[in-house]
Design a protein around this motif. Structure first.
Motif, mmCIF file in Angstrom:
data_model
loop_
_atom_site.group_PDB
_atom_site.id
_atom_site.type_symbol
_atom_site.label_atom_id
_atom_site.label_comp_id
_atom_site.label_asym_id
_atom_site.label_seq_id
_atom_site.Cartn_x
_atom_site.Cartn_y
_atom_site.Cartn_z
ATOM 1 N N ASN A 1 0.334 -9.951 7.210
ATOM 2 C CA ASN A 1 -0.099 -8.510 7.287
ATOM 3 C C ASN A 1 1.149 -7.666 7.868
ATOM 4 N N LEU A 2 1.418 -6.690 7.290
ATOM 5 C CA LEU A 2 2.531 -5.637 7.762
ATOM 6 C C LEU A 2 2.141 -4.754 8.868
ATOM 7 N N ASP A 3 0.820 -4.481 9.114
ATOM 8 C CA ASP A 3 0.515 -3.505 10.041
ATOM 9 C C ASP A 3 1.096 -2.332 10.049
ATOM 10 N N TRP A 4 1.736 -1.786 11.320
ATOM 11 C CA TRP A 4 2.405 -0.596 11.468
ATOM 12 C C TRP A 4 3.719 -0.454 10.415
ATOM 13 N N LEU A 5 4.242 -1.577 10.198
ATOM 14 C CA LEU A 5 5.361 -1.518 9.096
ATOM 15 C C LEU A 5 5.155 -1.071 7.717
ATOM 16 N N SER A 6 3.824 -1.383 7.315
ATOM 17 C CA SER A 6 3.407 -0.921 5.945
ATOM 18 C C SER A 6 3.707 0.451 5.576
ATOM 19 N N LEU A 7 3.879 1.522 6.662
ATOM 20 C CA LEU A 7 4.084 2.973 6.392
ATOM 21 C C LEU A 7 5.805 3.108 5.996
ATOM 22 N N PRO A 8 6.382 2.643 6.762
ATOM 23 C CA PRO A 8 8.040 2.586 6.556
ATOM 24 C C PRO A 8 8.501 1.889 5.127
ATOM 25 N N ILE A 9 8.008 0.731 5.100
ATOM 26 C CA ILE A 9 8.239 -0.260 4.063
ATOM 27 C C ILE A 9 7.884 0.589 2.446
ATOM 28 N N THR A 10 6.622 0.713 2.662
ATOM 29 C CA THR A 10 6.058 1.846 1.378
ATOM 30 C C THR A 10 6.820 3.033 1.003
ATOM 31 N N VAL A 11 7.197 3.818 2.139
ATOM 32 C CA VAL A 11 7.787 4.936 1.986
ATOM 33 C C VAL A 11 9.180 4.669 1.373
ATOM 34 N N ILE A 12 10.075 3.645 2.046
ATOM 35 C CA ILE A 12 11.197 3.066 1.432
ATOM 36 C C ILE A 12 11.137 2.856 0.094
ATOM 37 N N TRP A 13 10.166 2.109 -0.539
ATOM 38 C CA TRP A 13 9.909 1.530 -1.718
ATOM 39 C C TRP A 13 9.996 2.639 -2.497
ATOM 40 N N LEU A 14 8.815 3.567 -2.315
ATOM 41 C CA LEU A 14 8.583 4.896 -3.168
ATOM 42 C C LEU A 14 9.731 5.612 -3.270
ATOM 43 N N VAL A 15 10.377 6.069 -2.071
ATOM 44 C CA VAL A 15 11.634 7.028 -2.083
ATOM 45 C C VAL A 15 12.729 6.374 -2.706
ATOM 46 N N GLY A 16 12.935 5.065 -2.695
ATOM 47 C CA GLY A 16 14.163 4.486 -3.232
ATOM 48 C C GLY A 16 13.971 4.288 -4.610
ATOM 49 N N GLY B 1 -3.665 5.291 -0.251
ATOM 50 C CA GLY B 1 -3.974 3.996 -0.676
ATOM 51 C C GLY B 1 -2.886 3.316 -1.522
ATOM 52 N N VAL B 2 -1.653 4.290 -1.874
ATOM 53 C CA VAL B 2 -0.441 3.659 -2.401
ATOM 54 C C VAL B 2 0.270 2.981 -1.274
ATOM 55 N N SER B 3 -0.095 1.607 -0.892
ATOM 56 C CA SER B 3 0.547 1.210 0.198
ATOM 57 C C SER B 3 0.873 -0.368 0.205
ATOM 58 N N ILE B 4 1.773 -0.627 0.700
ATOM 59 C CA ILE B 4 2.314 -2.235 0.691
ATOM 60 C C ILE B 4 1.564 -2.617 2.063
ATOM 61 N N ASP B 5 0.584 -3.290 2.039
ATOM 62 C CA ASP B 5 -0.112 -3.873 3.256
ATOM 63 C C ASP B 5 0.170 -5.099 3.758
ATOM 64 N N PHE B 6 0.669 -6.018 2.886
ATOM 65 C CA PHE B 6 0.964 -7.419 3.213
ATOM 66 C C PHE B 6 2.094 -8.078 2.261
ATOM 67 N N ILE B 7 2.741 -8.955 2.580
ATOM 68 C CA ILE B 7 3.696 -9.763 1.607
ATOM 69 C C ILE B 7 3.149 -11.274 1.720
ATOM 70 N N THR B 8 3.430 -11.986 0.764
ATOM 71 C CA THR B 8 2.849 -13.307 0.498
ATOM 72 C C THR B 8 4.304 -14.202 0.511
ATOM 73 N N ILE B 9 4.457 -15.083 1.635
ATOM 74 C CA ILE B 9 5.508 -15.850 1.883
ATOM 75 C C ILE B 9 5.249 -17.228 1.216
ATOM 76 N N PRO B 10 5.939 -17.979 0.606
ATOM 77 C CA PRO B 10 5.792 -19.449 0.348
ATOM 78 C C PRO B 10 5.723 -20.241 1.760
ATOM 79 N N THR B 11 5.019 -21.166 1.800
ATOM 80 C CA THR B 11 4.722 -22.170 2.834
ATOM 81 C C THR B 11 4.065 -21.326 4.035
ATOM 82 N N ILE B 12 4.060 -19.816 4.012
ATOM 83 C CA ILE B 12 3.461 -19.418 5.277
ATOM 84 C C ILE B 12 2.251 -18.614 4.920
#
Length: 347
Positions: free
Chosen positions: A141-156, A126-137
């Protein structure tokens, strides 16, 4: 009992456990010969015990256990309580990776692979980045990108905190300041589970400074820096990134801007010079400040002022009362620090 009392208890218990256990951990490190010897790019002048991360992890973990036993998790929804234990267990995994590296000197590739596996496990918990909020948009939802983005953030972030752990008190102080800011922002945004973890980590980090500030008596080692980096990154994920507001999404990156920018600049510099990004050198901010003539302590205090400044900006952006006042005050402190650096570099 008011909820804020539990956060105060988490901070105090964590700090007390660290202060209480460090002398024993130091004795064990000396008897076992687990010492960080001077030489090469290392700046210390005598062998130092590097098991301080044991106390940092113990302080954070024990404080959360006691708060849980006292009923501090009672008012949390089940999924929020599970997130706390997901962060704690993930922190245990990264602490053990760092401890194994301290004891066995793992290769960079092995460390990275195990870090990715543990980060993926935290994402599953559950420690996951599931979505991002973009102004005007709006929300994307990140869908399958949630895993690699979360891993990059945590490991980074794990490696960013590890890389700034080059001077006495630097990583512990930067982590302590960032954790206090995350505590305040999480409370303001009604994220008590993230605030509890941030409070425990802040207590452990600032308590550790009693023995780690220059001249240090003990080092945290990779076990401590990995644990602190993962915990900071995780608090940012469960406490801020999951809030559907653009300002909330950018807050963890702003609060942790100093280690993030330092790591990014070093990687780009190494690649530009045809070097491997994983080979240690003296391109970090603290090395450059030492080269222009700052003392060990002034270098650390200058980076503290930078961390405090970006943290105060985060308080202002989050809309915390008096946040703008804090930002103005920290800007004055940073301006004075920059003037001091300029003056010393001219000499």
């Amino acid at each position: 009992m008011p909820a804020q009392i539990y956060h105060l208890l988490a901070f105090l218990i964590s700090a007390v456990v660290v202060l209480w256990t460090i002398p024993d951990v130091k004795k064990i490190g000396i008897k076992s010969g687990n010492l960080d010897k001077p030489g090469g790019r290392k700046l210390h002048q005598r062998p130092m015990v590097r098991l301080g991360g044991v106390s940092i992890f113990a302080g954070t973990f024990i404080s959360l256990l006691i708060v849980w036993w006292l009923g501090g998790f009672t008012n949390l929804p089940p999924e929020k309580e599970w997130q706390i234990w997901g962060v704690t267990l993930g922190g245990l995994g990264f602490f053990l990776i760092g401890l194994a590296d301290d004891l066995l000197n793992l290769s960079p590739l092995v460390r990275l692979l195990i870090q990715i596996i543990v980060a993926a496990g935290a994402w599953k918990a559950g420690v996951s980045i599931d979505f991002i909020t973009i102004p005007t948009i709006g929300i994307v939802n990140l869908d399958w990108l949630s895993l690699p983005i979360t891993v990059i953030w945590l490991v980074g972030m794990v490696n960013a905190i590890n890389w700034i752990d080059g001077l006495d008190g630097l990583a512990a102080g930067v982590t302590g300041i960032a954790a206090v800011v995350m505590l305040l922002v999480s409370l303001f945004m009604h994220q008590p589970e993230a605030a509890l973890i941030a409070a425990a980590l802040a207590g452990a980090s600032l308590g550790f400074l009693r023995y780690n500030f220059n001249p240090a008596q003990i080092f945290m080692g990779d076990g401590g820096s990995y644990f602190m980096g993962f915990t900071l990154a995780s608090v940012g994920v469960i406490g801020l990134v999951k809030i559907p507001a653009f300002t909330a999404v950018i807050l963890p990156y702003l609060i942790l801007a100093v280690p993030i920018v330092d790591m990014s600049a070093v990687i780009l510099s190494r690649l530009r010079h045809g070097k491997s990004p994983f080979i240690a050198d003296k391109r970090h901010l603290h090395h450059r400040l030492l080269q222009v003539g700052l003392s060990h302590r002034l270098t650390v205090l200058f980076i503290y002022s930078l961390t405090l400044w970006v943290g105060s900006l985060a308080l202002a952006i989050a809309g915390i009362p008096s946040g703008v006042t804090y930002a103005c005050a920290s800007t004055s402190v940073l301006s004075y620090a920059i003037w001091r650096v300029w003056k010393l570099s001219r000499q």
